[in-house]
Structure formats: structure tokens, C-alpha cells
Design an enzyme around this catalytic site. Structure first.
Site, PDB file in Angstrom:
ATOM      1  N   GLU A 299       0.818  -1.225  -0.072  1.00 54.55           N
ATOM      2  CA  GLU A 299      -0.087   0.221   0.063  1.00 54.55           C
ATOM      3  C   GLU A 299       0.870   1.245   0.032  1.00 54.55           C
ATOM      4  OE1 GLU A 299      -2.753  -0.842   3.173  1.00 54.55           O
ATOM      5  OE2 GLU A 299      -3.852  -1.863   2.062  1.00 54.55           O
ATOM      6  N   ASP A 378      -8.272  -8.936   3.071  1.00 53.05           N
ATOM      7  CA  ASP A 378      -8.056  -8.093   4.265  1.00 53.05           C
ATOM      8  C   ASP A 378      -9.030  -8.036   5.259  1.00 53.05           C
ATOM      9  OD1 ASP A 378      -7.073  -5.898   5.578  1.00 53.05           O
ATOM     10  OD2 ASP A 378      -7.513  -4.288   3.803  1.00 53.05           O
ATOM     11  N   GLU A 406     -12.475  -3.088  12.125  1.00 51.36           N
ATOM     12  CA  GLU A 406     -12.508  -2.267  10.927  1.00 51.36           C
ATOM     13  C   GLU A 406     -13.727  -2.520   9.975  1.00 51.36           C
ATOM     14  OE1 GLU A 406      -8.838  -2.246   8.580  1.00 51.36           O
ATOM     15  OE2 GLU A 406      -9.798  -0.887   7.084  1.00 51.36           O
TER      16      GLU A 406
HETATM   17  C1  GCU Z   1      -6.487  -2.292   5.737  1.00 51.39           C
HETATM   18  C2  GCU Z   1      -6.485  -1.045   6.649  1.00 51.39           C
HETATM   19  C3  GCU Z   1      -5.394  -0.070   6.546  1.00 51.39           C
HETATM   20  C4  GCU Z   1      -4.080  -0.684   6.931  1.00 51.39           C
HETATM   21  C5  GCU Z   1      -3.805  -2.169   6.255  1.00 51.39           C
HETATM   22  C6  GCU Z   1      -2.738  -2.885   6.637  1.00 51.39           C
HETATM   23  O1  GCU Z   1      -6.220  -2.060   4.344  1.00 51.39           O
HETATM   24  O2  GCU Z   1      -7.565  -0.395   5.780  1.00 51.39           O
HETATM   25  O3  GCU Z   1      -5.806   0.814   7.324  1.00 51.39           O
HETATM   26  O4  GCU Z   1      -3.041   0.091   6.913  1.00 51.39           O
HETATM   27  O5  GCU Z   1      -5.198  -2.839   6.196  1.00 51.39           O
HETATM   28  O6  GCU Z   1      -3.090  -3.873   7.079  1.00 51.39           O
HETATM   29  O7  GCU Z   1      -1.506  -2.552   6.566  1.00 51.39           O
END
Ligand code: GCU
Length: 692
Positions: A299, A378, A406
Site C-alpha cells: 500500500e 483483508d 474495521e
Molecule cells: C487495511 C486497512 C489499512 C491498513 C492495512 C494494513 O487495508 O484499511 O488501514 O493500513 O489494512 O493492514 O496494513
């Protein structure tokens, strides 16, 4: 215990030690509970003694006398691992139950080793503290000390909660107020709350805590420097006294952020030297730091791929730096392409973790633990197990779950997650022809790399109830119990938590236990059933938005069109994800006839009139589950309201207001999802209910 702010009962969580249950136990225990002793003098043993005194005082209504360890006659003795009484109790128990095969920590509670006395011991000092809490838990559940003869072991070496806390005090995906560790760019000075938190964690056997967000900003990268280390060392000290090791999340780009080095290439000797020397500085302040957690190449976080290096190269350079100090690297496996195009059906985010890490099995250093999320996507309400976790043979692994809700209701909606974690961790795994469980493989004993464990993104903030929803405390409790024993039954744990939190009296005990145990299924039914996932509001991830992520870059599609819905992940016609499982499981998911209904849309794209094993069509299941789920949410509110007068008003009101939010949320999901699929498919509800 005193509440930092607000209500004491909420703040105490499951450590309120209610007296009602143990009255009979106390009456029948003679003097055993009136005297306590400890053999050994370490900080953890002192904590264990203090907790024993505190718990017994509350449970019996009498402060026990602390007496010398050699005292004859009835007493509860905490025996250090290598003390004569400890060694004797451990040997006696080992003889009775056989060798503790592969167990990392064993706790023993026995009234036999020293007749008339209860001995609490373990093979580790932290284990002695865990034994004290386990003893108090049993007393509270009505078990008499005289009959105690228990040995309980865990194979999970790492049992860690992970905070996604930022230095400014905000918490990523936090739903319970601000950070208890950071404020205004600094590590907190409010050690009182940290100490109370350490107690909560230790009471359920958690032995590691990572205090900062995996998404490490340049500001947070400075936690590794003298600017923050002295205060972090104070946190570490508090956790140390409770048998818990501190971890830090670090940025892969740390050498660039914190020094003049222009690139973070893991094979560059300058970079290697920088990690070594920085690790030395960190360990000078915190000699028993557990290690670093790293989210790299994930990400848009920096990582080794920038330099054409592998995940193993990235992990190993940091692991090498930590090895001399006994530290480990938790290297997150959440690596995938987050710049996808929905038209590209060949790229499957579910495949990414295995495709990236499996070819590197054997390339990671001894002190690297590859940490993979429970499912391949996820933290959705339902996912199949991550195939990587059972496939790795030469690499230590940890399974990561999300305690913070979440995607599962954000501590507004009730969703007790233990049943989900339990199902995945006890799912079938095959190693060298032997059938076992995923948890067993993860613990490392099949692979001979026993660094494995369980980690959970935690749901705690500075809210007076810690978790924002009193009933969400049960998720933190259950996490610790499951990390210790992945096989433990969610029904047992829910009942334990309810008894410790609210007492054993009816109608509260059975009503709340049932609400907890129903809640995961209910949440799933009014949100995104059949394994389809997402359909949440982008960004916030609360509330429905069926196409919210459908055309985005994140690779989280349901592919609903006017004919059908679901993702074809078969080897025959789809993305081939099913082939990542061992042959038995691969066949089960591949074949639409054997794929479990609850995961059908995860693995297959089917017409709306496809018949499930339940006999219903997919479209009818969508309608039914959303109508039923919304009704079940109303029923849970009614059940709670029926407890009025049986509970203290503060907790009663807090949960009531949360359940009202849940009822509204469930209704919205029902209407948005049902209307969407009615319009898309053109097929009506067989029962003719109102669809907008
Ligand atoms: C999810 C989450 C993010 C987090 C990511 C992770 O995508 O929405 O906020 O950073 O997981 O596990 O790194």
C-alpha cells in the site's frame, strides 16, 4: 483500580473480580486463600504476588497475609521456575500428563505438590504471572482450590497485540478514542493507564505489544532515536514487569529518513551497517526489545522492490541487525498490487501473498517471522484461510487477525470475532500427508522453526471502556485466550468473559453469552454474505456502498452484473487461486458442488438463480439474509433491554446506545443491498417483502 475518567466498572473490564460466584468456594477453602507467598524476587514475580493479593482480596473480601515461602500450613505459593517447589510441581505434572510436546510455556496450578497448599508455577517467570491470573479465573468460575491439579501449555511463542497508533495520538482504524501511548508527537507520560493496560494483557497471556502504526511516517521513524527512546524505555519497563516485550514498527526507509544515506537498498553495506548501529542504540535503551514490525512494499510503503531486491533481502538486513540482541523481525506479508484495473481479470489480489512469499520459503533468516493476515484479502467478515500460512515449511510464520472491527462494525455493531478466528485456526491443514490444523502448522512445530505465533491489531484507545463498546472488550479477551490456545471453544471463552465482566447471575450470563455467540453470523448476514466481502463505504469502511470499491484500484471486486455475482478464482476458468491450497482443500474450493456456501462467491462467479446447498437460490439468500440480519439486530437490542435493572446503568446505557446504532446500520444495509440486487437481477423476493 481507578478509572482515568468515567466509570470504574467499564474501565475494569474482566478484572473487576466480582464476589458473588466464589462465595461457596471461599467458604469451602479453609485458610488456603488467606495466606500467600512467593519464592523468587524478580519484577515479574513481584507483579504476580501483587496480582494474587489484589485478586484474592476482591474475591474473598479479606486481604491475604504475605508470608515467607517456607511457611508450613495452608497458603497459595507462587513458585519461581527453578525454585525447589516449582521444579517439583512441574515434574509431578509432567509425569501425570506426559511431556509437553513443543510447548513454549506451561503453567501449573496444583494442590498436590505441597499438600494443603496450592502451588502456582511455570517454566517461565511470565508464566508464573499467567498462572496467577488463570488461578483467579478458576476461583471466579467456582472451582475450589483444593481440587486443583492443572497443567496448561501453549505452543504459540508470540502472542502479540499490535497498535496502529500514530504519534499525534490518532489511531488508524481505531474506534475507541485516542492513543494510550502517544500524544502531540510524544510518547505519553501517563504511565498509570499503560500499567492498567499491561495488567489486562497479561491476564490473558499476551506476551508482546507493538505500540506504533505499521504505516510509519517520517515522524514516527524517529522513534528509533534518542528523541523518543528514553520514554519508550519507560513503557517497555512497565510491560516487562508484566511479562510483555515491546516491539516497534519501523519504516523500511529509516536509513534514508534518519541519516544522510540516499537509498535503503538492503544489499548496500552502508545500509546494513546503519541498521546494525541503530539497533545497537535502540537496545542500549531497551535491552529486551522484542524486535521490529515492518510493512514494506505494501500500500505504497517503501520496500526492497524499489531496488529490485526480494522480500527476503529486505527482511534479512533488518533481522541481521537484531540477531545479536535476540530480536526478531515481523515482516508483514500484506504485499499486493494496489493499483489494479477492474477490467484486468488476470490479476487477483488474493493470490499475491502466496505468489510473493512462497518462492522465498527458506530464504528468510532464523529470526524473521512472516506475518500473514488470516485470509488472503483483508480482514473481511468471512474469508478462507490464507494458503501461505499452511504452505510455508522453512519460514517462521504468524497469523494476524484484526481485533479492531474495521470491516466488522467498528465497535458500533456487536461482532464477537472469536468464532471466526477459531474456525480458521482450526481449519484443516496437511503436512507431509498428516492432517493437522492451521494453528498447529503456524506454531511451527511441523516445520521445526518454532518462532511462530498469533498477532492481532488491537481495538483499544483511551475511551473509558477501552474499546468504545463494552461488549467489544470480549474480543480483546478472546484474542488472548485464543492466542494461548487456538483450540479453545468460543462458547467457553464467551461464558468466561461474561462471568468475569458481569457475574454469573441469570438472566445476564446466558443472555449476553448468546448475544456474543450469535453476533458474527448476524453481522455477516446483513452485510456481505457468501464470502463476497467489501460492499462497504470506501475510506471509512462502515455502512453499505455496494459498488463503492467496484471500479477502484484496490482489487476488491464482486463483479455483480445482471446475470450473476462472485469472483471466479478456480484453476479451470478463473484466476487459479484455488491451486494455492493443498490438493484436498484445492479440490473442495474448486468444485462448485463442494465449495461451502458461505464462501461460494469468494471462489465462484454464479448466476443469481444458482442453488446453494441450503436449497435457496443465491438471490433469495441475499434477500433472506438481509431481512433476517436486520431482524436479528432488533432482537439483540430487545434481549439487551430485557436486562434492564440487572446491570449497572453505565454499562447498560453504553451498550444500549450502541445496539441502537447497529439496528439502524443493519436496516440501511438491508435496504441498500436488497434494492441493488433486485434492480440488477430483475428477480423479486419470493416472500414479497418490501424492497425499495
Ligand atoms: C487495511 C486497512 C489499512 C491498513 C492495512 C494494513 O487495508 O484499511 O488501514 O493500513 O489494512 O493492514 O496494513
Amino acid at each position: 483500580m481507578t478509572a482515568g475518567s468515567g466509570d470504574v466498572t467499564m474501565y475494569d473490564c474482566w478484572l473487576g473480580y466480582r464476589r458473588a460466584g466464589p462465595e461457596a468456594v471461599v467458604a469451602g477453602s479453609g485458610d488456603v486463600l488467606s495466606r500467600v507467598a512467593v519464592s523468587g524476587a524478580s519484577a515479574v514475580l513481584r507483579t504476580a504476588l501483587a496480582e494474587l493479593v489484589r485478586g484474592l482480596s476482591a474475591l474473598t473480601g479479606r486481604v491475604p497475609a504475605v508470608v515467607p515461602e517456607q511457611t508450613a500450613g495452608p497458603l497459595v505459593l507462587i513458585a519461581a521456575p527453578r525454585s525447589a517447589a516449582g521444579a517439583h510441581a512441574l515434574t509431578t505434572m509432567t509425569r501425570t500428563r506426559g511431556p509437553a510436546d513443543g510447548e513454549d510455556e506451561v503453567i501449573v496450578m496444583t494442590a498436590l505438590a505441597r499438600p494443603g497448599q496450592v502451588v502456582l508455577t511455570s517454566n517461565t517467570e511470565a508464566g508464573c504471572l499467567h498462572a496467577v491470573f488463570a488461578f483467579l479465573r478458576r476461583l471466579q468460575a467456582g472451582q475450589a482450590p483444593a481440587g486443583l491439579h492443572v497443567a496448561d501449555g501453549t505452543a504459540s511463542r508470540l502472542r502479540m497485540v499490535s497498535h496502529w497508533d500514530n504519534l499525534d495520538g490518532t489511531i488508524e482504524r481505531g474506534y475507541a478514542g485516542a492513543s494510550i501511548f502517544f500524544k502531540d508527537g510524544q510518547v505519553t507520560q501517563d504511565l498509570h493507564r499503560v500499567r492498567d493496560y499491561a495488567r489486562l494483557l497479561a491476564s490473558v497471556g499476551v506476551n508482546a505489544v507493538c505500540v506504533n502504526n505499521v504505516n510509519v511516517t517520517a515522524e514516527a521513524a524517529r522513534l528509533l532515536t534518542a528523541a523518543h527512546l528514553p520514554r519508550l524505555a519507560r513503557l517497555a519497563g512497565i510491560f516487562r514487569d508484566h511479562g510483555i516485550r515491546l516491539f516497534l514498527s519501523v519504516s523500511f526507509d529509516s536509513p534514508m529518513i534518519l541519516s544522510g544515506i540516499r537509498a535503503a537498498d538492503p544489499l548496500d553495506p552502508q545500509v546494513r551497517d546503519w541498521w546494525r548501529s541503530q539497533a545497537g542504540q535502540v537496545y542500549a535503551h531497551i535491552p529486551d526489545l522484542g524486535g521490529f514490525q515492518v510493512k514494506a512494499d505494501s500500500e505504497s510503503r517503501p520496500g526492497p522492490s524499489v531496488y529490485g531486491r526480494s522480500q527476503a533481502d529486505g527482511a534479512n538486513v533488518i533481522a541481521d541487525a537484531l540477531r545479536p540482541f535476540g530480536g526478531v523481525v515481523l515482516w508483514r506479508a500484506f504485499v499486493y498490487d494496489c493499483w489494479q484495473d477492474w477490467r484486468d481479470r488476470s490479476t487477483d489480489r488474493a493470490r499475491a501473498c502466496y505468489d510473493t512469499f512462497m518462492p522465498l520459503d527458506g530464504a528468510f533468516g532464523e529470526n524473521v517471522i512472516v506475518q500473514a493476515k488470516l485470509g488472503p484479502m483483508d480482514f473481511q467478515v468471512r474469508e478462507p484461510p490464507s494458503p501461505l500460512l499452511t504452505a510455508l515449511r522453512l519460514t517462521s510464520a504468524a497469523i494476524e487477525v484484526q481485533i479492531t472491527q474495521e470491516y466488522t462494525g467498528q465497535q458500533k455493531d456487536l461482532c464477537f470475532l472469536h468464532p471466526q478466528w477459531h474456525e480458521v485456526m482450526n481449519g484443516r491443514a496437511v503436512v507431509d500427508g498428516d492432517v493437522t490444523t492451521l494453528a498447529h502448522v503456524v506454531s511451527g512445530h511441523k516445520t521445526g522453526r518454532p518462532n511462530g505465533g498469533v498477532t492481532g491489531v488491537v481495538n483499544v484507545g483511551d475511551d473509558p471502556s477501552w474499546t468504545g463498546h463494552v461488549l467489544a472488550q470480549a474480543n480483546l479477551y478472546a484474542f488472548g485466550r485464543l492466542a494461548w490456545d487456538p483450540g479453545i471453544d468460543p462458547g467457553t471463552v464467551a461464558a468466561e468473559w461474561v462471568t468475569a465482566t458481569f457475574g454469573a447471575a441469570e438472566p445476564v450470563a446466558s443472555t449476553v453469552t448468546r448475544m456474543l455467540l450469535d453476533s458474527w453470523r448476524v453481522y455477516e448476514s446483513y452485510t456481505a454474505p457468501l464470502g463476497v466481502g467489501w460492499m462497504v463505504t470506501p475510506g471509512t469502511h462502515y455502512g453499505p456502498s455496494v459498488d463503492g470499491y467496484e471500479y477502484s484500484r484496490w482489487g476488491t471486486y464482486h463483479f455483480a452484473d445482471r446475470e450473476g455475482i462472485g469472483v471466479d478464482r478456480t484453476a479451470a476458468t478463473g484466476t487459479g487461486f484455488t491451486a494455492q491450497y493443498e490438493p484436498g482443500q484445492a479440490r473442495m474450493y474448486e468444485d462448485i458442488g463442494s465449495c461451502p456456501d458461505e464462501l461460494l462467491l469468494f471462489f465462484h462467479h454464479v448466476p443469481y438463480r444458482h442453488r446453494l446447498k441450503s436449497g435457496k437460490t443465491v438471490i433469495q439468500h441475499i434477500y433472506d439474509s438481509h431481512f433476517d440480519g436486520a431482524e436479528d439486530a432488533r432482537r439483540m437490542l430487545r434481549d439487551w433491554l430485557s436486562l434492564a435493572g440487572h446491570l449497572d446503568p453505565v454499562r447498560f446505557e453504553q451498550v444500549r446506545s450502541r445496539l441502537e446504532l447497529q439496528v439502524a446500520n443493519a436496516k440501511e444495509w438491508r435496504d441498500v443491498v436488497n434494492s441493488y440486487f433486485f434492480r440488477k437481477s430483475g428477480i423479486g423476493d419470493e416472500l414479497g417483502r418490501k424492497i425499495f
